[in-house]
Enzyme design. Structure first.
Site, PDB file in Angstrom:
ATOM      1  N   LYS A  86       0.876  -1.188   0.000  1.00  0.00           N
ATOM      2  CA  LYS A  86       0.000   0.000   0.000  1.00  0.00           C
ATOM      3  C   LYS A  86       0.898   1.219   0.000  1.00  0.00           C
ATOM      4  O   LYS A  86       2.026   1.165   0.483  1.00  0.00           O
ATOM      5  CB  LYS A  86      -0.889  -0.001   1.250  1.00  0.00           C
ATOM      6  CG  LYS A  86      -2.108   0.866   1.145  1.00  0.00           C
ATOM      7  CD  LYS A  86      -3.226   0.215   0.363  1.00  0.00           C
ATOM      8  CE  LYS A  86      -4.375   1.164   0.110  1.00  0.00           C
ATOM      9  NZ  LYS A  86      -5.546   0.494  -0.476  1.00  0.00           N
ATOM     10  N   ASP A 112      -6.761   4.512  -4.809  1.00  0.00           N
ATOM     11  CA  ASP A 112      -7.486   4.357  -3.536  1.00  0.00           C
ATOM     12  C   ASP A 112      -8.126   5.724  -3.283  1.00  0.00           C
ATOM     13  O   ASP A 112      -8.389   6.460  -4.259  1.00  0.00           O
ATOM     14  CB  ASP A 112      -6.530   3.922  -2.414  1.00  0.00           C
ATOM     15  CG  ASP A 112      -7.272   3.474  -1.147  1.00  0.00           C
ATOM     16  OD1 ASP A 112      -7.879   2.396  -1.164  1.00  0.00           O
ATOM     17  OD2 ASP A 112      -7.263   4.219  -0.143  1.00  0.00           O
TER      18      ASP A 112
HETATM   19  P1  NDP Z   1     -12.952   8.032  -3.039  1.00  0.00           P
HETATM   20  O1  NDP Z   1     -11.877   9.018  -2.762  1.00  0.00           O
HETATM   21  O2  NDP Z   1     -13.423   7.860  -4.419  1.00  0.00           O
HETATM   22  O3  NDP Z   1     -14.214   8.327  -2.113  1.00  0.00           O
HETATM   23  C1  NDP Z   1     -14.131   8.377  -0.720  1.00  0.00           C
HETATM   24  C2  NDP Z   1     -15.504   8.835  -0.220  1.00  0.00           C
HETATM   25  O4  NDP Z   1     -15.526   8.702   1.205  1.00  0.00           O
HETATM   26  C3  NDP Z   1     -15.801  10.302  -0.532  1.00  0.00           C
HETATM   27  O5  NDP Z   1     -17.178  10.456  -0.743  1.00  0.00           O
HETATM   28  C4  NDP Z   1     -15.373  10.995   0.770  1.00  0.00           C
HETATM   29  O6  NDP Z   1     -16.038  12.232   0.992  1.00  0.00           O
HETATM   30  C5  NDP Z   1     -15.819   9.978   1.787  1.00  0.00           C
HETATM   31  N1  NDP Z   1     -15.057  10.134   3.033  1.00  0.00           N
HETATM   32  C6  NDP Z   1     -13.713  10.109   3.184  1.00  0.00           C
HETATM   33  N2  NDP Z   1     -13.373  10.315   4.469  1.00  0.00           N
HETATM   34  C7  NDP Z   1     -14.549  10.471   5.135  1.00  0.00           C
HETATM   35  C8  NDP Z   1     -14.887  10.696   6.490  1.00  0.00           C
HETATM   36  N3  NDP Z   1     -13.929  10.806   7.420  1.00  0.00           N
HETATM   37  N4  NDP Z   1     -16.205  10.797   6.818  1.00  0.00           N
HETATM   38  C9  NDP Z   1     -17.167  10.680   5.868  1.00  0.00           C
HETATM   39  N5  NDP Z   1     -16.918  10.461   4.564  1.00  0.00           N
HETATM   40  C10 NDP Z   1     -15.629  10.361   4.209  1.00  0.00           C
HETATM   41  O7  NDP Z   1     -12.382   6.627  -2.439  1.00  0.00           O
HETATM   42  P2  NDP Z   1     -12.806   5.171  -2.823  1.00  0.00           P
HETATM   43  O8  NDP Z   1     -14.260   5.109  -3.083  1.00  0.00           O
HETATM   44  O9  NDP Z   1     -11.846   4.665  -3.830  1.00  0.00           O
HETATM   45  O10 NDP Z   1     -12.456   4.379  -1.463  1.00  0.00           O
HETATM   46  C11 NDP Z   1     -13.381   4.307  -0.383  1.00  0.00           C
HETATM   47  C12 NDP Z   1     -12.951   3.192   0.551  1.00  0.00           C
HETATM   48  O11 NDP Z   1     -12.907   1.949  -0.178  1.00  0.00           O
HETATM   49  C13 NDP Z   1     -11.559   3.323   1.190  1.00  0.00           C
HETATM   50  O12 NDP Z   1     -11.584   2.740   2.474  1.00  0.00           O
HETATM   51  C14 NDP Z   1     -10.685   2.479   0.274  1.00  0.00           C
HETATM   52  O13 NDP Z   1      -9.509   2.017   0.926  1.00  0.00           O
HETATM   53  C15 NDP Z   1     -11.634   1.330  -0.012  1.00  0.00           C
HETATM   54  N6  NDP Z   1     -11.314   0.567  -1.201  1.00  0.00           N
HETATM   55  C16 NDP Z   1     -11.211   1.178  -2.422  1.00  0.00           C
HETATM   56  C17 NDP Z   1     -10.919   0.433  -3.544  1.00  0.00           C
HETATM   57  C18 NDP Z   1     -10.919   1.017  -4.907  1.00  0.00           C
HETATM   58  O14 NDP Z   1     -10.853   0.238  -5.885  1.00  0.00           O
HETATM   59  N7  NDP Z   1     -11.032   2.329  -5.075  1.00  0.00           N
HETATM   60  C19 NDP Z   1     -10.595  -1.006  -3.443  1.00  0.00           C
HETATM   61  C20 NDP Z   1     -10.842  -1.569  -2.127  1.00  0.00           C
HETATM   62  C21 NDP Z   1     -11.135  -0.786  -1.056  1.00  0.00           C
HETATM   63  P3  NDP Z   1     -15.254  13.628   0.710  1.00  0.00           P
HETATM   64  O15 NDP Z   1     -15.187  13.721  -0.776  1.00  0.00           O
HETATM   65  O16 NDP Z   1     -16.123  14.651   1.363  1.00  0.00           O
HETATM   66  O17 NDP Z   1     -13.907  13.477   1.364  1.00  0.00           O
END
Ligand code: NDP
Length: 444
Positions: free
Chosen positions: A126, A166
């Site tokens: 990571k 991510d």
């Molecule tokens: P994105 O950056 O696309 O989206 C993250 C989302 O979560 C945004 O809507 C963000 O809101 C919100 N968010 C982040 N921090 C907080 C918080 N503290 N409280 C509330 N909302 C929050 O990320 P991903 O969708 O790619 O990833 C989301 C999760 O999935 C992570 O844990 C990641 O590790 C996991 N994951 C992702 C993969 C992938 O293929 N992308 C694969 C496997 C796991 P805002 O825009 O307001 O910050």
């Protein structure tokens, strides 16, 4: 606590102090594998537990870049290469101010288990930086990505370490990172996944994690004589994972009641429509806007989905430790049936323990959100053979891989009070696979 768990906790305290997230992820695994460990003397003989806790290496570096006003900004970048016994290191890159070594160690450790569950030849790693892209222009983000790659390129390679996206690292950032890698090395090769399908990316990679969560959920519900159709679903996040999980839920006939971001939650009492989802995607992904600005549903500022609506299914898809003990109490009181983790480790320890205690269906992230890295594995295969597969082909393979992951989670466990303990099953399956490879390699 067993002797093994005591030993692990002491080792963590001594070798990895100030790493709360990392301790949480490791202890959760060793709680589940303690009995398996006790029964197999070879694990102790080869000291598998302590060897598994120590990443192969952690690279930390300075990232300097010019902002639009000509000021020099300094950030910290990392790549944690955790364990490569099952294949080249593989795992995403996260850009967020909350990134630190503890968070990346927990994510790298989990990634080893997740990748083992996919059945594909991938090790775990990571990376990321404490860079906050919010409020930054596209040019600033590009310069940051280039500065990050300026160091990272020395440590990665198609058979060495293959990063992906991510949080805050999507196809646009992967394009900037890959473009700079090609410039620096003069090599066009499968060193990053999550690229645009126009230049070596796989169809369906962006959708894969969110779709995969719902495929896993479908398998889990089916094994317990239930289905996704008609279920009321609470989703957190409005990023890549959350919005594609919402899309697949809608396609499967479920009612998506919420999506959220760091500002609050948007609630759809009768379920979000495909048109409403499309408008939110445009706002979030293309204009990088806030969910507060959307014009559909009702806005609950500062609130999480868990307190904003009542649903039988919860899909936390935002970030780690986003569901705490109080939120879990509320979910259980509101008749939660199943929870599948789109995000990595979204439950606090307290919330996790309550969910296990309540004997509800629980799809842990290392299994339920493995669809993204699985399609990254397929992207590597396409790059290596200079092929490009159709969306239909990739989606069919993804659905098959998620069904296999589901079956691996229940391969080593029995039903308890009528339901399969998926989390324990996932940890035991992946642990055995990693341990066997580590023993076969000898001491290294
Ligand atoms: P994105 O950056 O696309 O989206 C993250 C989302 O979560 C945004 O809507 C963000 O809101 C919100 N968010 C982040 N921090 C907080 C918080 N503290 N409280 C509330 N909302 C929050 O990320 P991903 O969708 O790619 O990833 C989301 C999760 O999935 C992570 O844990 C990641 O590790 C996991 N994951 C992702 C993969 C992938 O293929 N992308 C694969 C496997 C796991 P805002 O825009 O307001 O910050």
């Amino acid at each position: 606590m067993s002797k093994l768990q005591d030993h692990i906790q002491n080792t963590l305290d001594q070798s990895h102090p100030h790493s709360d997230e990392y301790h949480q992820a490791v202890m959760e695994v060793f709680d589940d594998v303690a009995s398996v460990y006790r029964k197999e003397p070879a694990y102790r003989r080869w000291n598998i537990a302590e060897r598994m806790l120590e990443p192969d290496r952690i690279v930390r570096f300075r990232v300097c870049w010019d902002d639009d006003k000509g000021n020099i900004q300094v950030n910290r970048g990392w790549r944690v290469q955790f364990n490569n016994v099952l294949g080249a290191y593989k795992g995403g890159i996260r850009f967020d101010p909350s990134v630190n070594e503890s968070v990346l160690k927990f994510l790298g450790f989990e990634q080893c288990f997740k990748n083992a569950l996919t059945g594909l030849p991938m090790g775990g790693g990571k990376g990321g930086a404490d860079f906050d892209p919010k409020g930054r222009s596209e040019r600033e983000i590009m310069r940051f990505c280039q500065a990050y790659m300026q160091e990272l390129y020395r440590h990665i390679g198609p058979n060495v370490d293959v990063p992906a996206g991510d949080i805050n690292v999507g196809p646009r950032e992967i394009g900037f990172l890959y473009g700079h890698y090609v410039k620096l090395t003069n090599r066009w090769e499968g060193v990053l996944t999550g690229k645009s399908p126009g230049f070596g990316g796989s169809c369906g990679r962006t959708e894969a994690t969110g779709y995969g969560v719902v495929y896993f959920l479908k398998n889990m519900l089916k094994a317990h004589d239930q289905s996704v159709e008609g279920q009321r679903v609470l989703i957190s996040g409005a990023g890549t994972v959350a919005l594609y999980a919402a899309e697949k839920c809608i396609q499967e006939g479920a009612k998506v009641l919420t999506v959220s971001d760091s500002g609050g939650t948007r609630v759809f009492r009768e379920g979000m429509t495909a048109k409403e989802l499309a408008s939110i995607r445009t706002l979030k992904l293309e204009k990088h806007g806030a969910l507060a600005d959307a014009s559909c549903g009702t806005w609950h500022p500062g609130k999480t989905p868990w307190v904003s609506a009542k649903g039988a299914i919860a899909l936390p898809c935002a970030t780690q430790n986003e569901v705490d003990g109080n939120a879990m109490k509320r979910l259980i009181k509101n008749n939660l049936v199943a929870l599948c983790e789109g995000a990595n480790m979204p439950l606090t320890q307290e919330a996790h323990d309550q969910l296990i205690e309540a004997n509800l269906l629980y799809g842990p992230g290392k299994a339920a959100n493995a669809g993204g890295v699985a399609v990254s594995g397929l992207e590597r295969s396409q790059n290596a053979s200079l092929q490009s597969w159709s969306m239909d082909k990739v989606d069919t393979m993804l659905s098959g891989i998620m069904a296999d992951i589901h079956d691996r989670c229940i391969a080593h466990v029995k039903r308890r009070n009528g339901i399969y303990p998926y989390s324990k099953g996932a940890n035991i399956y992946a642990f055995k696979k990693l341990a066997e490879a580590m023993m076969a390699y000898g001491v290294k």
